[in-house]
Design a protein around this motif. Sequence first.
Motif, PDB file in Angstrom:
ATOM      1  N   PRO A 112     -10.608 -40.756 -74.571  1.00  0.00           N
ATOM      2  CA  PRO A 112     -10.162 -41.258 -73.245  1.00  0.00           C
ATOM      3  C   PRO A 112      -8.718 -40.545 -72.570  1.00  0.00           C
ATOM      4  O   PRO A 112      -8.480 -40.922 -71.461  1.00  0.00           O
ATOM      5  CB  PRO A 112      -9.515 -42.740 -73.699  1.00  0.00           C
ATOM      6  N   HIS A 113      -8.101 -39.739 -73.454  1.00  0.00           N
ATOM      7  CA  HIS A 113      -6.927 -39.264 -72.817  1.00  0.00           C
ATOM      8  C   HIS A 113      -6.847 -37.787 -72.810  1.00  0.00           C
ATOM      9  O   HIS A 113      -5.663 -37.110 -72.485  1.00  0.00           O
ATOM     10  CB  HIS A 113      -5.642 -39.833 -73.765  1.00  0.00           C
ATOM     11  N   HIS A 114      -7.909 -37.179 -73.302  1.00  0.00           N
ATOM     12  CA  HIS A 114      -7.953 -35.685 -73.266  1.00  0.00           C
ATOM     13  C   HIS A 114      -9.283 -35.117 -73.022  1.00  0.00           C
ATOM     14  O   HIS A 114     -10.257 -35.875 -73.465  1.00  0.00           O
ATOM     15  CB  HIS A 114      -7.577 -34.804 -74.636  1.00  0.00           C
ATOM     16  N   TYR A 115      -9.539 -33.904 -72.454  1.00  0.00           N
ATOM     17  CA  TYR A 115     -10.766 -33.129 -72.667  1.00  0.00           C
ATOM     18  C   TYR A 115     -10.682 -31.740 -72.866  1.00  0.00           C
ATOM     19  O   TYR A 115      -9.424 -31.150 -72.545  1.00  0.00           O
ATOM     20  CB  TYR A 115     -11.571 -33.309 -71.437  1.00  0.00           C
ATOM     21  N   SER A 116     -11.522 -31.013 -73.491  1.00  0.00           N
ATOM     22  CA  SER A 116     -11.441 -29.496 -73.757  1.00  0.00           C
ATOM     23  C   SER A 116     -12.842 -29.038 -73.781  1.00  0.00           C
ATOM     24  O   SER A 116     -13.793 -29.574 -74.235  1.00  0.00           O
ATOM     25  CB  SER A 116     -10.793 -29.314 -75.190  1.00  0.00           C
ATOM     26  N   MET A 117     -13.005 -28.034 -73.102  1.00  0.00           N
ATOM     27  CA  MET A 117     -14.238 -27.385 -72.728  1.00  0.00           C
ATOM     28  C   MET A 117     -14.115 -25.834 -72.600  1.00  0.00           C
ATOM     29  O   MET A 117     -13.017 -25.344 -72.235  1.00  0.00           O
ATOM     30  CB  MET A 117     -14.816 -27.828 -71.310  1.00  0.00           C
ATOM     31  N   THR A 118     -15.157 -25.011 -73.182  1.00  0.00           N
ATOM     32  CA  THR A 118     -15.252 -23.428 -73.036  1.00  0.00           C
ATOM     33  C   THR A 118     -15.998 -23.489 -71.794  1.00  0.00           C
ATOM     34  O   THR A 118     -17.059 -24.086 -71.709  1.00  0.00           O
ATOM     35  CB  THR A 118     -15.523 -22.905 -74.265  1.00  0.00           C
ATOM     36  N   PHE A 119     -15.751 -22.322 -71.211  1.00  0.00           N
ATOM     37  CA  PHE A 119     -16.619 -21.949 -70.003  1.00  0.00           C
ATOM     38  C   PHE A 119     -17.016 -20.516 -70.065  1.00  0.00           C
ATOM     39  O   PHE A 119     -16.632 -19.687 -70.356  1.00  0.00           O
ATOM     40  CB  PHE A 119     -16.283 -22.584 -68.674  1.00  0.00           C
ATOM     41  N   LEU A 120     -18.240 -20.307 -69.290  1.00  0.00           N
ATOM     42  CA  LEU A 120     -18.585 -19.095 -68.914  1.00  0.00           C
ATOM     43  C   LEU A 120     -19.072 -18.927 -67.560  1.00  0.00           C
ATOM     44  O   LEU A 120     -20.069 -19.839 -67.147  1.00  0.00           O
ATOM     45  CB  LEU A 120     -19.785 -18.635 -70.127  1.00  0.00           C
ATOM     46  N   MET A 121     -18.241 -18.107 -66.721  1.00  0.00           N
ATOM     47  CA  MET A 121     -18.797 -18.095 -65.432  1.00  0.00           C
ATOM     48  C   MET A 121     -19.396 -16.706 -65.315  1.00  0.00           C
ATOM     49  O   MET A 121     -18.858 -15.877 -65.682  1.00  0.00           O
ATOM     50  CB  MET A 121     -17.502 -18.236 -64.530  1.00  0.00           C
ATOM     51  N   TRP A 122     -20.380 -16.564 -64.450  1.00  0.00           N
ATOM     52  CA  TRP A 122     -21.076 -15.299 -64.185  1.00  0.00           C
ATOM     53  C   TRP A 122     -21.653 -15.106 -62.792  1.00  0.00           C
ATOM     54  O   TRP A 122     -22.089 -16.145 -62.364  1.00  0.00           O
ATOM     55  CB  TRP A 122     -22.046 -14.660 -65.370  1.00  0.00           C
ATOM     56  N   ASN A 123     -21.760 -14.027 -62.295  1.00  0.00           N
ATOM     57  CA  ASN A 123     -22.531 -13.812 -61.114  1.00  0.00           C
ATOM     58  C   ASN A 123     -22.925 -12.175 -61.104  1.00  0.00           C
ATOM     59  O   ASN A 123     -22.513 -11.610 -61.994  1.00  0.00           O
ATOM     60  CB  ASN A 123     -21.764 -14.146 -60.079  1.00  0.00           C
ATOM     61  N   MET A 124     -23.799 -11.906 -60.294  1.00  0.00           N
ATOM     62  CA  MET A 124     -24.341 -10.523 -59.907  1.00  0.00           C
ATOM     63  C   MET A 124     -23.534 -10.070 -58.549  1.00  0.00           C
ATOM     64  O   MET A 124     -23.854 -10.813 -57.616  1.00  0.00           O
ATOM     65  CB  MET A 124     -25.989 -10.516 -59.669  1.00  0.00           C
ATOM     66  N   PHE A 125     -23.037  -9.034 -58.696  1.00  0.00           N
ATOM     67  CA  PHE A 125     -22.479  -8.367 -57.384  1.00  0.00           C
ATOM     68  C   PHE A 125     -22.995  -6.991 -57.373  1.00  0.00           C
ATOM     69  O   PHE A 125     -22.519  -6.170 -58.313  1.00  0.00           O
ATOM     70  CB  PHE A 125     -20.865  -8.506 -57.457  1.00  0.00           C
ATOM     71  N   ASP A 126     -23.778  -6.687 -56.301  1.00  0.00           N
ATOM     72  CA  ASP A 126     -24.294  -5.379 -56.406  1.00  0.00           C
ATOM     73  C   ASP A 126     -24.995  -4.909 -57.459  1.00  0.00           C
ATOM     74  O   ASP A 126     -24.810  -3.677 -57.714  1.00  0.00           O
ATOM     75  CB  ASP A 126     -23.269  -4.244 -55.746  1.00  0.00           C
ATOM     76  N   GLY A 127     -25.622  -5.696 -58.112  1.00  0.00           N
ATOM     77  CA  GLY A 127     -26.663  -5.417 -59.344  1.00  0.00           C
ATOM     78  C   GLY A 127     -25.763  -5.134 -60.474  1.00  0.00           C
ATOM     79  O   GLY A 127     -26.271  -4.906 -61.603  1.00  0.00           O
ATOM     80  N   VAL A 128     -24.632  -5.570 -60.326  1.00  0.00           N
ATOM     81  CA  VAL A 128     -23.529  -5.853 -61.724  1.00  0.00           C
ATOM     82  C   VAL A 128     -23.373  -7.047 -61.953  1.00  0.00           C
ATOM     83  O   VAL A 128     -22.932  -7.698 -61.261  1.00  0.00           O
ATOM     84  CB  VAL A 128     -22.372  -4.979 -61.284  1.00  0.00           C
ATOM     85  N   ARG A 129     -23.500  -7.220 -63.498  1.00  0.00           N
ATOM     86  CA  ARG A 129     -23.139  -8.623 -63.949  1.00  0.00           C
ATOM     87  C   ARG A 129     -21.636  -8.840 -64.154  1.00  0.00           C
ATOM     88  O   ARG A 129     -21.454  -7.949 -65.001  1.00  0.00           O
ATOM     89  CB  ARG A 129     -24.182  -9.028 -64.926  1.00  0.00           C
ATOM     90  N   ILE A 130     -21.205  -9.640 -63.678  1.00  0.00           N
ATOM     91  CA  ILE A 130     -19.798 -10.086 -64.028  1.00  0.00           C
ATOM     92  C   ILE A 130     -19.604 -11.305 -64.588  1.00  0.00           C
ATOM     93  O   ILE A 130     -20.130 -12.541 -64.102  1.00  0.00           O
ATOM     94  CB  ILE A 130     -18.892 -10.035 -62.698  1.00  0.00           C
ATOM     95  N   ALA A 131     -18.712 -11.274 -65.696  1.00  0.00           N
ATOM     96  CA  ALA A 131     -18.714 -12.595 -66.523  1.00  0.00           C
ATOM     97  C   ALA A 131     -17.510 -13.003 -67.069  1.00  0.00           C
ATOM     98  O   ALA A 131     -16.869 -11.979 -67.128  1.00  0.00           O
ATOM     99  CB  ALA A 131     -19.697 -12.391 -68.009  1.00  0.00           C
ATOM    100  N   VAL A 132     -16.870 -13.954 -66.820  1.00  0.00           N
ATOM    101  CA  VAL A 132     -15.767 -14.580 -67.243  1.00  0.00           C
ATOM    102  C   VAL A 132     -15.805 -15.803 -68.152  1.00  0.00           C
ATOM    103  O   VAL A 132     -16.530 -16.817 -67.930  1.00  0.00           O
ATOM    104  CB  VAL A 132     -14.767 -15.099 -65.931  1.00  0.00           C
ATOM    105  N   LYS A 133     -15.035 -15.739 -69.471  1.00  0.00           N
ATOM    106  CA  LYS A 133     -15.105 -16.854 -70.357  1.00  0.00           C
ATOM    107  C   LYS A 133     -13.548 -17.298 -70.344  1.00  0.00           C
ATOM    108  O   LYS A 133     -12.731 -16.521 -70.152  1.00  0.00           O
ATOM    109  CB  LYS A 133     -15.321 -16.029 -71.584  1.00  0.00           C
ATOM    110  N   GLY A 134     -13.670 -18.620 -70.622  1.00  0.00           N
ATOM    111  CA  GLY A 134     -12.252 -19.208 -70.513  1.00  0.00           C
ATOM    112  C   GLY A 134     -12.285 -20.633 -71.275  1.00  0.00           C
ATOM    113  O   GLY A 134     -13.178 -21.022 -71.910  1.00  0.00           O
ATOM    114  N   HIS A 135     -11.271 -21.293 -71.049  1.00  0.00           N
ATOM    115  CA  HIS A 135     -11.136 -22.677 -71.503  1.00  0.00           C
ATOM    116  C   HIS A 135     -10.623 -23.651 -70.533  1.00  0.00           C
ATOM    117  O   HIS A 135      -9.700 -23.030 -69.795  1.00  0.00           O
ATOM    118  CB  HIS A 135     -10.286 -22.728 -72.890  1.00  0.00           C
ATOM    119  N   ILE A 136     -10.931 -24.921 -70.492  1.00  0.00           N
ATOM    120  CA  ILE A 136     -10.586 -25.685 -69.658  1.00  0.00           C
ATOM    121  C   ILE A 136     -10.129 -27.014 -70.410  1.00  0.00           C
ATOM    122  O   ILE A 136     -10.782 -27.576 -71.183  1.00  0.00           O
ATOM    123  CB  ILE A 136     -11.561 -26.369 -68.500  1.00  0.00           C
TER     124      ILE A 136
END
Length: 147
Positions: A112-136
Amino acid sequence: MKRLLLFAPFLLAAHAADSDHLAEGQWESLFQIESSSTDGKKQHQQTAPIYPPSRCVKGSETAPMAFFSHPEDPDCKTVSLKAEKGKIRLTRLCQSASNPMATIEAKGHYDPHHYSMTFLMWNMFDGVRIAVKGHITGSHQGLCPSQ
């Protein structure tokens, strides 16, 4: 009857603990990028935390599905969400006029008072995979400020 009154506080506490809703009021989030990579090659380490604007959560927005379907970014759309019994898993697609489409996958837990998540954000830019890992993380700050 006296016995029922003696046990009433325990019954109320048990009901509150079983609640799967998040607290109504002001919520603050923190985003932390832990690493990024380009085609699997690590680019940089952890960055400074990012604090998006606080959010006032009221009424029906406290249900987990409603709470977590609210995107912090208006360029993002929730395409998959499961939030129940303290666990969350979501996928969002984000795209703006100046950026290619990105996929964000997150999973974690909440109470009820907190949340915690890990995330992976990724995309393709000019045929190159870019990935970002983090925490929210998010935490309830109390009542919403008066307007």
